[in-house]
Structures are given as C-alpha cells and as structure tokens.
Write a protein that holds these residues in place. Structure first.
Motif, PDB file in Angstrom:
ATOM      1  N   ALA A 132      38.902  48.333  34.863  1.00 53.02           N
ATOM      2  CA  ALA A 132      39.977  47.848  35.731  1.00 53.02           C
ATOM      3  C   ALA A 132      39.609  46.527  36.395  1.00 53.02           C
ATOM      4  N   VAL A 133      38.356  46.406  36.840  1.00 46.43           N
ATOM      5  CA  VAL A 133      37.919  45.167  37.487  1.00 46.43           C
ATOM      6  C   VAL A 133      37.922  44.013  36.497  1.00 46.43           C
ATOM      7  N   SER A 161      39.580  43.723  33.678  1.00 47.24           N
ATOM      8  CA  SER A 161      40.929  43.377  33.214  1.00 47.24           C
ATOM      9  C   SER A 161      41.696  42.625  34.295  1.00 47.24           C
ATOM     10  N   ALA A 162      41.454  42.944  35.575  1.00 44.12           N
ATOM     11  CA  ALA A 162      42.103  42.204  36.657  1.00 44.12           C
ATOM     12  C   ALA A 162      41.580  40.773  36.731  1.00 44.12           C
ATOM     13  N   LEU A 163      40.301  40.586  36.482  1.00 52.56           N
ATOM     14  CA  LEU A 163      39.745  39.237  36.489  1.00 52.56           C
ATOM     15  C   LEU A 163      40.285  38.406  35.337  1.00 52.56           C
ATOM     16  N   SER A 178      43.219  38.683  33.882  1.00 49.26           N
ATOM     17  CA  SER A 178      44.656  38.433  33.930  1.00 49.26           C
ATOM     18  C   SER A 178      45.065  37.658  35.165  1.00 49.26           C
ATOM     19  N   ALA A 179      44.164  36.914  35.748  1.00 55.95           N
ATOM     20  CA  ALA A 179      44.467  36.153  36.955  1.00 55.95           C
ATOM     21  C   ALA A 179      45.121  34.820  36.621  1.00 55.95           C
TER      22      ALA A 179
END
Length: 75
Positions: A30-31, A33-35, A37-38
């Motif tokens: 999750a971390v 993938s969040a980085l 898709s910024a």
C-alpha cells in the motif's frame, strides 16, 4: 536489452524476511503503490510580483513627512 515479457515475469517486490505476516506485506504494498501514484497535475508556479493584477490598480498617494520618498517605493 530486456523485452516486456521478461520484465513481467520478475516480481516488483520481494520480501526477504520469512516472518513477515500478510498484513505487513499488504502495508508495504500500500505504501509503495501510494508513492508511485503521486502523479496528478504539477504544482502551480508562483506569479512574479510585476505581473500581479493589483499592480494595475491606482493607490492614493501617501502624505506627511517623507511622502515624496515613499511615493517611489513599492508597496
């Protein structure tokens, strides 16, 4: 040079710790993938002060001692 099929076969993330729980692995995914898709739109550049619309509005002249000096200074 690698082809797309060779890149698809290799994992993007490899967990080395054998004691990792599925919750820990999910948190890592999750971390990351969040980085990744910024994206989005880039931040807006600040406007230079000479191009501000407020500079086109006339202001009243200052009065009193030193007013002639202050009339040439920017606000």
């Amino acid at each position: 040079m690698r082809s797309d099929t060779e890149n698809a076969e290799q994992p993007l993330l490899r967990v080395i710790n054998p004691d990792a729980t599925p919750e820990e692995v999910a948190a890592l995914v999750a971390v990351f993938s969040a980085l990744g898709s910024a994206g989005g739109e880039p931040p807006r550049k600040p406007r230079p002060s000479w191009n501000l619309p407020a500079r086109g509005v006339r202001t009243t002249h200052r009065h009193g001692e030193g007013a002639w000096r202050a009339s040439g200074l920017p606000r």
